[in-house]
Scaffold this motif. Structure first.
Motif: not given
Length: 167
Positions: A72-92
């Motif tokens: 998920l992190v690899r995918s979202r980083v390649s889509q241009g999302y930042g760490p706070m968005r990733l943290r929230a999505e992973l927490k979800n």
């Protein structure tokens, strides 16, 4: 001549076990344990049967939250999302804060470079001349999940650190 459908011959399809259903979902893409459990419950499987299926899938390494998080992190980083968005999505998805921290650190992303790349992709190479344009670009990066300090460094806009507390 009339064709008989499956419904006409009086036979019902046997419902797959929770394990088979979850395995089919995992064959399409990785899922977090929480996500698989939710999908099984929505499919009408009891909590005990779903839990046993998820335990078995975990033991067999078909379902792994660490692998899911890395993907998920690899995918979202390649889509241009930042760490706070990733943290929230992973927490979800049910991952712990400690596991999220480890996964984000292991990704080895230069968040300032990623933010700059997003700005360049969205707005081109020209810099923002007026404060309103700087603020607009800063808001774009904040919505993508970049921390206020990173946004401030990349856009040179006045950004309130309170934006970080909301995430």
């Amino acid at each position: 001549m009339k064709r008989r459908s499956d419904a006409d011959d009086g036979k019902k399809k046997a419902r797959p076990s929770a394990y088979d259903k979850a395995l089919g979902l995992l064959a399409r893409r990785d899922h977090s344990r929480r996500e698989l459990g939710r999908k099984l419950r929505q499919g009408g499987y009891e909590g005990g049967e779903a839990g046993e299926a998820l335990d078995r899938l975990g033991e067999q390494h078909y379902q792994d939250d660490d692998r899911f998080a890395e993907m998920l992190v690899r995918s979202r980083v390649s889509q241009g999302y930042g760490p706070m968005r990733l943290r929230a999505e992973l927490k979800n998805h049910g991952l712990s804060d400690a596991r999220i921290r480890v996964v984000l650190d292991a990704a080895g992303v230069d968040w300032a470079a990623a933010a700059a790349a997003q700005l360049h992709r969205r707005y081109g190479a020209a810099g923002a001349a007026d404060p309103a344009e700087k603020a607009r670009r800063a808001q774009f990066l904040l919505r993508r999940g970049f921390p206020a300090a990173t946004v401030r460094n990349v856009t040179h806009a006045d950004v309130d650190d309170a934006a970080d507390e909301d995430a």
